[in-house]
Design a protein around this motif. Structure first.
Motif, mmCIF file in Angstrom:
data_model
loop_
_atom_site.group_PDB
_atom_site.id
_atom_site.type_symbol
_atom_site.label_atom_id
_atom_site.label_comp_id
_atom_site.label_asym_id
_atom_site.label_seq_id
_atom_site.Cartn_x
_atom_site.Cartn_y
_atom_site.Cartn_z
ATOM 1 N N ALA A 33 0.829 -1.206 0.000
ATOM 2 C CA ALA A 33 0.000 0.000 0.000
ATOM 3 C C ALA A 33 0.862 1.254 0.000
ATOM 4 O O ALA A 33 0.580 2.219 -0.724
ATOM 5 N N ALA A 37 0.856 3.964 -3.046
ATOM 6 C CA ALA A 37 0.498 5.358 -2.797
ATOM 7 C C ALA A 37 1.649 6.297 -3.132
ATOM 8 O O ALA A 37 1.448 7.343 -3.755
ATOM 9 N N SER A 40 2.123 6.556 -6.965
ATOM 10 C CA SER A 40 1.086 7.368 -7.592
ATOM 11 C C SER A 40 1.277 8.846 -7.290
ATOM 12 O O SER A 40 1.168 9.690 -8.177
ATOM 13 N N ASP A 47 -6.071 12.303 -5.867
ATOM 14 C CA ASP A 47 -6.416 11.517 -4.677
ATOM 15 C C ASP A 47 -7.029 10.168 -5.035
ATOM 16 O O ASP A 47 -6.748 9.161 -4.395
ATOM 17 N N ARG A 48 -7.865 10.153 -6.055
ATOM 18 C CA ARG A 48 -8.508 8.900 -6.466
ATOM 19 C C ARG A 48 -7.482 7.896 -6.981
ATOM 20 O O ARG A 48 -7.524 6.723 -6.627
ATOM 21 N N THR A 50 -4.285 7.812 -6.284
ATOM 22 C CA THR A 50 -3.408 7.421 -5.184
ATOM 23 C C THR A 50 -4.091 6.392 -4.286
ATOM 24 O O THR A 50 -3.481 5.409 -3.877
ATOM 25 N N THR A 51 -5.374 6.608 -4.012
ATOM 26 C CA THR A 51 -6.122 5.651 -3.193
ATOM 27 C C THR A 51 -6.236 4.310 -3.894
ATOM 28 O O THR A 51 -6.040 3.252 -3.283
ATOM 29 N N THR A 52 -6.532 4.345 -5.188
ATOM 30 C CA THR A 52 -6.641 3.108 -5.955
ATOM 31 C C THR A 52 -5.314 2.367 -6.001
ATOM 32 O O THR A 52 -5.263 1.150 -5.851
ATOM 33 N N ALA A 54 -2.931 2.559 -3.778
ATOM 34 C CA ALA A 54 -2.665 2.034 -2.433
ATOM 35 C C ALA A 54 -3.460 0.750 -2.196
ATOM 36 O O ALA A 54 -2.929 -0.233 -1.665
ATOM 37 N N LEU A 55 -4.719 0.744 -2.575
ATOM 38 C CA LEU A 55 -5.543 -0.456 -2.401
ATOM 39 C C LEU A 55 -5.034 -1.605 -3.269
ATOM 40 O O LEU A 55 -4.965 -2.750 -2.828
#
Length: 70
Positions: A33, A37, A40, A47-48, A50-52, A54-55
């Motif tokens: 993760a 993050a 990205s 933000d979207r 980076t979150t994706t 990380a997941l």
């Protein structure tokens, strides 16, 4: 931009997930993760993205030993 982020994150995660120093799926998920993050964010993802990343990094990190057969 997102495709480049995904490719770089996947390569980095697979490299780190295979490390012998990481013993549990949880450790590999956390590292994955973080790498997703950071990769990205470094490439200018919003933000979207980076979150994706990380997941996705957490998922690949957690399953890294199953994928690599270790």
């Amino acid at each position: 931009m997102y495709k480049a982020t995904s490719a770089i994150a996947l390569v980095a995660i697979m490299g780190v997930a295979g490390c012998d120093n990481l013993d549990t799926d949880a450790e590999r998920a956390i590292v994955g993760a973080g790498i997703g993050a950071a990769g990205s964010a470094a490439l200018g993802g919003d933000d979207r993205d980076t979150t994706t990343a990380a997941l996705g990094g957490a998922l690949v990190g957690a399953l890294g030993d199953d994928i690599t057969g270790r």
